[in-house]
Design a protein around this motif. Structure first.
Motif, PDB file in Angstrom:
ATOM      1  N   ALA A  36      -6.823   1.064   0.072  1.00 10.75           N
ATOM      2  CA  ALA A  36      -8.239   1.094   0.442  1.00 10.75           C
ATOM      3  C   ALA A  36      -8.566  -0.009   1.448  1.00 10.75           C
ATOM      4  O   ALA A  36      -9.338   0.205   2.395  1.00 10.75           O
ATOM      5  CB  ALA A  36      -9.098   0.948  -0.810  1.00 10.75           C
ATOM      6  N   PHE A  68     -15.196   7.579  -1.541  1.00  8.57           N
ATOM      7  CA  PHE A  68     -14.802   6.557  -0.582  1.00  8.57           C
ATOM      8  C   PHE A  68     -15.144   6.959   0.855  1.00  8.57           C
ATOM      9  O   PHE A  68     -15.521   6.111   1.675  1.00  8.57           O
ATOM     10  CB  PHE A  68     -13.295   6.300  -0.708  1.00  8.57           C
ATOM     11  CG  PHE A  68     -12.818   5.067  -0.013  1.00  8.57           C
ATOM     12  CD1 PHE A  68     -12.934   3.823  -0.608  1.00  8.57           C
ATOM     13  CD2 PHE A  68     -12.241   5.148   1.246  1.00  8.57           C
ATOM     14  CE1 PHE A  68     -12.485   2.678   0.043  1.00  8.57           C
ATOM     15  CE2 PHE A  68     -11.785   4.015   1.887  1.00  8.57           C
ATOM     16  CZ  PHE A  68     -11.909   2.780   1.285  1.00  8.57           C
ATOM     17  N   ASN A 103      -1.073   6.495  -2.518  1.00  9.25           N
ATOM     18  CA  ASN A 103      -2.167   5.530  -2.658  1.00  9.25           C
ATOM     19  C   ASN A 103      -3.298   5.824  -1.667  1.00  9.25           C
ATOM     20  O   ASN A 103      -4.480   5.682  -2.000  1.00  9.25           O
ATOM     21  CB  ASN A 103      -1.650   4.104  -2.446  1.00  9.25           C
ATOM     22  CG  ASN A 103      -0.727   3.666  -3.557  1.00  9.25           C
ATOM     23  OD1 ASN A 103      -0.903   4.031  -4.717  1.00  9.25           O
ATOM     24  ND2 ASN A 103       0.291   2.883  -3.219  1.00  9.25           N
ATOM     25  N   TYR A 104      -2.949   6.208  -0.444  1.00  9.97           N
ATOM     26  CA  TYR A 104      -3.956   6.480   0.571  1.00  9.97           C
ATOM     27  C   TYR A 104      -4.745   7.747   0.242  1.00  9.97           C
ATOM     28  O   TYR A 104      -5.981   7.769   0.375  1.00  9.97           O
ATOM     29  CB  TYR A 104      -3.294   6.605   1.946  1.00  9.97           C
ATOM     30  CG  TYR A 104      -2.841   5.292   2.507  1.00  9.97           C
ATOM     31  CD1 TYR A 104      -3.691   4.520   3.298  1.00  9.97           C
ATOM     32  CD2 TYR A 104      -1.572   4.793   2.236  1.00  9.97           C
ATOM     33  CE1 TYR A 104      -3.286   3.304   3.816  1.00  9.97           C
ATOM     34  CE2 TYR A 104      -1.159   3.577   2.747  1.00  9.97           C
ATOM     35  CZ  TYR A 104      -2.015   2.835   3.533  1.00  9.97           C
ATOM     36  OH  TYR A 104      -1.613   1.621   4.038  1.00  9.97           O
ATOM     37  N   LEU A 119      -3.149   0.871  -4.875  1.00 13.91           N
ATOM     38  CA  LEU A 119      -4.367   1.621  -4.566  1.00 13.91           C
ATOM     39  C   LEU A 119      -5.402   0.737  -3.879  1.00 13.91           C
ATOM     40  O   LEU A 119      -6.044   1.141  -2.905  1.00 13.91           O
ATOM     41  CB  LEU A 119      -4.930   2.195  -5.862  1.00 13.91           C
ATOM     42  CG  LEU A 119      -5.815   3.439  -5.770  1.00 13.91           C
ATOM     43  CD1 LEU A 119      -5.071   4.583  -5.122  1.00 13.91           C
ATOM     44  CD2 LEU A 119      -6.306   3.830  -7.149  1.00 13.91           C
ATOM     45  N   SER A 144       0.810  -1.211   0.000  1.00 15.80           N
ATOM     46  CA  SER A 144       0.000   0.000   0.000  1.00 15.80           C
ATOM     47  C   SER A 144       0.846   1.264   0.000  1.00 15.80           C
ATOM     48  O   SER A 144       0.339   2.349  -0.335  1.00 15.80           O
ATOM     49  CB  SER A 144      -0.933   0.005   1.212  1.00 15.80           C
ATOM     50  OG  SER A 144      -0.198   0.141   2.424  1.00 15.80           O
ATOM     51  N   ALA A 181      -6.976   6.896  -2.754  1.00 13.96           N
ATOM     52  CA  ALA A 181      -8.079   6.003  -2.400  1.00 13.96           C
ATOM     53  C   ALA A 181      -9.156   6.746  -1.621  1.00 13.96           C
ATOM     54  O   ALA A 181     -10.358   6.578  -1.876  1.00 13.96           O
ATOM     55  CB  ALA A 181      -7.557   4.822  -1.594  1.00 13.96           C
ATOM     56  N   PHE A 196     -14.289  -0.810  -6.447  1.00 14.54           N
ATOM     57  CA  PHE A 196     -13.026  -0.107  -6.604  1.00 14.54           C
ATOM     58  C   PHE A 196     -11.963  -1.038  -7.185  1.00 14.54           C
ATOM     59  O   PHE A 196     -11.185  -0.654  -8.055  1.00 14.54           O
ATOM     60  CB  PHE A 196     -12.589   0.408  -5.238  1.00 14.54           C
ATOM     61  CG  PHE A 196     -11.454   1.373  -5.284  1.00 14.54           C
ATOM     62  CD1 PHE A 196     -11.666   2.690  -5.624  1.00 14.54           C
ATOM     63  CD2 PHE A 196     -10.175   0.968  -4.970  1.00 14.54           C
ATOM     64  CE1 PHE A 196     -10.622   3.596  -5.652  1.00 14.54           C
ATOM     65  CE2 PHE A 196      -9.125   1.855  -4.997  1.00 14.54           C
ATOM     66  CZ  PHE A 196      -9.350   3.179  -5.343  1.00 14.54           C
TER      67      PHE A 196
END
Length: 294
Positions: A264, A84, A74-75, A260, A51, A78, A250
């Protein structure tokens, strides 16, 4: 000379090969525990590591458990994409109300089964436990028909109602065993002072049952947070979807962006870890008390 004069203390028996065997068994158990823990933790560590990787370094061989260079992109991506945050809040609302209502109802039912005698008590209790033996997938169609009749389709309330109903058998089983282990004399002393059943339940039983309540909280929160099949069945509006549905969609839309997807998933895991860390101190005691007694 007397017989006692000739009596001599016998030497202690030699441990022989027993001590090495015990040591070998202990070492074997520790090795098995370490191997089992490694097998369980390694996928989670790899997901956490991935991640923090950019897409270029996700599928490197050999696998890289320490991301270099690490990134939090990525965080942020996401959380900020595909609404989200709304899915996360929906899951929190559903899991919170499911846990609170389930603990309230199951604790009252467990207290009644543990302390009061009435006609058909054992029959009702065994009928309740039948819910533990029926697979959840077999109930999808009857639940859907009932939800349609009650007007609960495509709503978070429809998730909460059926999640609570599904968690009642296990929670009642755990709590009844723990309540039955609480000495009756404590309630009798309160009864002499004029305390009624509701007062005894609220001021005596619930405070003493913290381990069992913590166990039921963990199980209920985890089950409602991770549930997928029922939410997929009744939720059709995107804004009312919960986190498991959002992650599945997703993942389908970003099937190659593993960094990604894992970011998540890590966000979704955080509330579960937090709940377990809060209640884990009472978890083992409550689980064993409910499973052995009652």
């Amino acid at each position: 000379m007397s017989v006692a004069a000739h009596a001599r203390p016998r030497p202690a028996p030699s441990p022989g090969p027993q001590r090495p065997r015990l040591r070998a068994a202990t070492v074997g158990r520790y090795v098995a525990l370490v191997v089992g823990a490694t097998v369980m933790v390694l996928p989670f560590v790899y997901m956490l590591s991935t991640s923090f990787k950019s897409q270029t370094y996700v599928l490197t061989i050999p696998p890289q458990f320490v991301p270099h260079p690490a990134t939090v992109a990525n965080y942020t991506t996401a959380w900020g994409s595909h609404d989200f945050g709304r899915y996360f809040v929906n899951s929190l609302i559903v899991a919170f109300f499911t846990t609170v209502l389930s603990l309230l109802l199951s604790s009252m039912m467990a207290y009644g089964f543990a302390r009061f005698g009435f006609r058909g008590k054992e029959v009702l209790y065994r009928l309740l436990l039948l819910g533990l033996m029926i697979p959840a997938m077999m109930l999808i169609i009857p639940q859907f028909v009932l939800a349609k009749y009650l007007g609960l389709l495509d709503s978070l309330a429809g998730l909460v109602v059926f999640y609570v109903a599904g968690s009642l058998p296990l929670n009642t089983f755990l709590l009844r065993g723990f309540f039955a282990a609480i000495p009756v004399e404590l309630e009798q002393a309160m009864q002499v002072d004029g305390a009624g059943p509701w007062t005894r339940y609220r001021r005596l039983i619930l405070p003493l049952a913290k381990p069992a309540l913590a166990t039921a909280t963990i199980f209920t929160f985890l089950a409602s947070w991770d549930e997928f099949a029922w939410s997929l069945t009744i939720i059709s509006t995107p804004s009312k979807q919960t986190l498991p549905l959002a992650i599945s969609l997703f993942h389908g839309q970003n099937s190659t962006l593993w960094g990604l997807v894992f970011a998540a998933s890590m966000i979704a895991v955080l509330p579960v870890i937090a709940v377990f860390l809060i209640f884990q101190r009472h978890f083992v005691q409550g689980l064993t008390s409910g499973a052995v007694k009652g």
